[in-house]
Scaffold this motif. Sequence first.
Motif, short mmCIF file in Angstrom:
data_model
loop_
_atom_site.label_atom_id
_atom_site.label_comp_id
_atom_site.label_asym_id
_atom_site.label_seq_id
_atom_site.Cartn_x
_atom_site.Cartn_y
_atom_site.Cartn_z
N LEU A 28 0.83 -1.21 0.00
CA LEU A 28 0.00 0.00 0.00
C LEU A 28 0.87 1.25 0.00
CD1 LEU A 28 -2.63 1.62 0.26
CD2 LEU A 28 -2.44 1.30 2.75
N ASN A 82 -9.26 -1.40 6.83
CA ASN A 82 -9.96 -0.24 6.28
C ASN A 82 -9.51 1.06 6.94
OD1 ASN A 82 -11.64 -1.30 4.26
ND2 ASN A 82 -13.14 -2.00 5.76
N LEU A 85 -6.08 2.08 5.68
CA LEU A 85 -6.20 2.62 4.33
C LEU A 85 -6.75 4.04 4.37
CD1 LEU A 85 -6.15 2.43 1.24
CD2 LEU A 85 -8.38 1.27 1.37
N SER A 89 -4.53 7.21 3.14
CA SER A 89 -5.08 7.93 1.99
C SER A 89 -5.29 9.40 2.31
CB SER A 89 -6.41 7.30 1.55
OG SER A 89 -6.22 5.98 1.12
N VAL A 145 -8.28 -5.36 3.71
CA VAL A 145 -8.49 -4.75 2.41
C VAL A 145 -7.78 -5.57 1.33
CG1 VAL A 145 -8.14 -2.62 1.08
CG2 VAL A 145 -8.61 -2.50 3.52
N ARG A 147 -6.26 -6.09 -2.66
CA ARG A 147 -5.51 -5.31 -3.64
C ARG A 147 -6.46 -4.60 -4.61
NH1 ARG A 147 -0.14 -6.77 -4.40
NH2 ARG A 147 -0.35 -6.68 -6.65
N VAL A 150 -7.91 -1.51 -2.95
CA VAL A 150 -6.93 -0.43 -2.94
C VAL A 150 -6.82 0.20 -4.33
CG1 VAL A 150 -4.45 0.09 -2.74
CG2 VAL A 150 -5.61 -1.22 -0.96
N THR A 153 -9.59 2.63 -4.65
CA THR A 153 -9.32 3.82 -3.84
C THR A 153 -8.26 4.69 -4.50
OG1 THR A 153 -9.96 2.71 -1.78
CG2 THR A 153 -8.51 4.61 -1.57
#
Length: 162
Positions: A28, A82, A85, A89, A145, A147, A150, A153
């Motif tokens: 990530l 989550n 992430l 993000s 999560v 791939r 992601v 996202t």
Amino acid sequence: VEMLADAGIISRVAGPFRPDDTITQAELIAMLVRAGTYSGGGVQPLVANNGNEWYKPYYERAVLMGILSKDEQPDPYAPVTNIFLARLSVHAMDLYRVARLSDIFVLDFKDADEIPVYLRGHAAIAVGMGLMELEDGYFHPQDLVTRGEVAVTLVKLLNSWK
């Protein structure tokens, strides 16, 4: 996935993308760094070695980009949740200063009590900006999560930078 591969955010030579596999924290972070570089983050593309610690240059760049804090060393092989992430993000969008004001956010998530208070702003921004979606009103902060999730996202993140 094709768009991310064309942008150099994911590799075409690393084999199949495996969208249903759980993503690791190192994967990530590498993708977020590449996305920030692609979107004009002001840094040169990174070429990481393929050794056992291939992720180290990405971690260093993530600190410079504000994605990670200076003293933070995520477990490279740990799965991404989550809430992790959402946090990274939001940091990649340089919205940390707003997200940390968790008292100003009202979460109407059915599982809002499961989100640590200091991360509620991150979850609210990630959902509010459309980077992540609720599932029947639930954020599921500790769910792992994939791939593929992601990738979705990241595409939304890149579109928000336009």
